[in-house]
Design a protein around this motif. Structure first.
Motif, PDB file in Angstrom:
ATOM      1  N   VAL A 174       0.831  -1.207   0.000  1.00 24.32           N
ATOM      2  CA  VAL A 174       0.000   0.000   0.000  1.00 24.32           C
ATOM      3  C   VAL A 174       0.863   1.252   0.000  1.00 24.32           C
ATOM      4  N   GLU A 175       1.906   1.267   0.828  1.00 25.15           N
ATOM      5  CA  GLU A 175       2.789   2.428   0.900  1.00 25.15           C
ATOM      6  C   GLU A 175       3.536   2.645  -0.415  1.00 25.15           C
ATOM      7  N   GLU A 176       3.973   1.559  -1.036  1.00 25.60           N
ATOM      8  CA  GLU A 176       4.684   1.679  -2.315  1.00 25.60           C
ATOM      9  C   GLU A 176       3.770   2.261  -3.400  1.00 25.60           C
ATOM     10  N   VAL A 177       2.542   1.775  -3.460  1.00 29.82           N
ATOM     11  CA  VAL A 177       1.611   2.276  -4.471  1.00 29.82           C
ATOM     12  C   VAL A 177       1.313   3.751  -4.234  1.00 29.82           C
ATOM     13  N   ASN A 178       1.096   4.139  -2.984  1.00 27.85           N
ATOM     14  CA  ASN A 178       0.844   5.554  -2.677  1.00 27.85           C
ATOM     15  C   ASN A 178       2.027   6.429  -3.082  1.00 27.85           C
ATOM     16  N   SER A 179       3.236   5.970  -2.814  1.00 23.09           N
ATOM     17  CA  SER A 179       4.432   6.741  -3.180  1.00 23.09           C
ATOM     18  C   SER A 179       4.542   6.908  -4.695  1.00 23.09           C
ATOM     19  N   ILE A 180       4.205   5.858  -5.428  1.00 20.61           N
ATOM     20  CA  ILE A 180       4.234   5.925  -6.895  1.00 20.61           C
ATOM     21  C   ILE A 180       3.250   6.972  -7.399  1.00 20.61           C
ATOM     22  N   ILE A 181       2.035   6.955  -6.853  1.00 25.41           N
ATOM     23  CA  ILE A 181       1.011   7.901  -7.295  1.00 25.41           C
ATOM     24  C   ILE A 181       1.430   9.333  -6.992  1.00 25.41           C
ATOM     25  N   ARG A 182       1.934   9.572  -5.791  1.00 18.55           N
ATOM     26  CA  ARG A 182       2.342  10.922  -5.401  1.00 18.55           C
ATOM     27  C   ARG A 182       3.481  11.422  -6.286  1.00 18.55           C
TER      28      ARG A 182
END
Length: 205
Positions: A174-182
């Motif tokens: 979840v954290e990796e996906v959020n970082s990618i989006i940001r």
């Protein structure tokens, strides 16, 4: 400045846990989720309008004829589609929208919106993916085999995604996906309007 929102497409093999990842992204980081429509039967605990808009086949096909879907596909004998109006309106309002859709639909979206961000959620291995499908206990062996065969087809398009994230640890995923989006939303390619406005203001100095 009325910055357009980012269209985020999240796909993954059936049983990989992409639905759980998306729910966490919505609840913890405030992303907006486009609710898909489907002709499959609701699973235990699913609510119409929350997980999916559940439709019968005739109703779904009628909406196809009237262009009511942003994208749609048939998967394991059921229809799935993304209602068009909500997605386009939300993007124009500057909202970041997540589409949780399968690979064929993702490729269709990318053709229509080349600036869309495509993320594929994968399991550490196919063995672990099969184990997850079995442990879910919602389908018989024949359906599981169909889903794994479908995964074979979907794997052919994995290289067309911008990012692949392994869901071995849910919190990390979840954290990796959020970082990618940001990170993606800050790229210059997504801020051309802002750059032009800055240039125009500088000309007036």
């Amino acid at each position: 400045m009325n910055k357009k929102g980012t269209l985020i497409v999240i796909s993954g093999f059936s049983g990989v846990g992409k639905g759980t990842v998306v729910k966490r992204l919505v609840s913890e980081y405030g992303y907006n989720l486009s609710v898909s429509a489907t002709t499959r039967a609701p699973r235990e605990g699913e609510v119409n309008g929350r997980e999916y808009y559940f439709m019968d086949k005739g109703e779904f096909e009628n909406l196809i004829d009237y262009g009511g879907f942003f994208e749609w596909t048939q998967y394991v004998e059921n229809y799935y589609g993304t209602p068009r109006k909500y997605v386009e309106q939300s993007l124009n309002e500057g909202k970041d929208i997540i589409l949780e859709i399968e690979v064929m639909g993702a490729m269709s979206v990318k053709q229509q919106y080349p600036e869309a961000l495509l993320i594929f959620i994968a399991a550490p291995s196919i063995k672990s993916l099969r184990d997850r499908l079995v442990s879910r206990g919602t389908e018989n062996e024949a359906t599981i085999v169909k889903r794994l065969k479908k995964a074979t087809e979907e794997a052919c398009d994995m290289d067309k995604y911008d990012y692949i994230v392994i869901n071995d640890n849910l919190d990390v995923c979840v954290e990796e996906v959020n970082s990618i989006i940001r990170g993606y939303s800050c790229r210059c390619a997504n801020n051309l309007q802002f750059i032009q406005e800055i240039k125009d203001e500088l000309k007036e100095i």
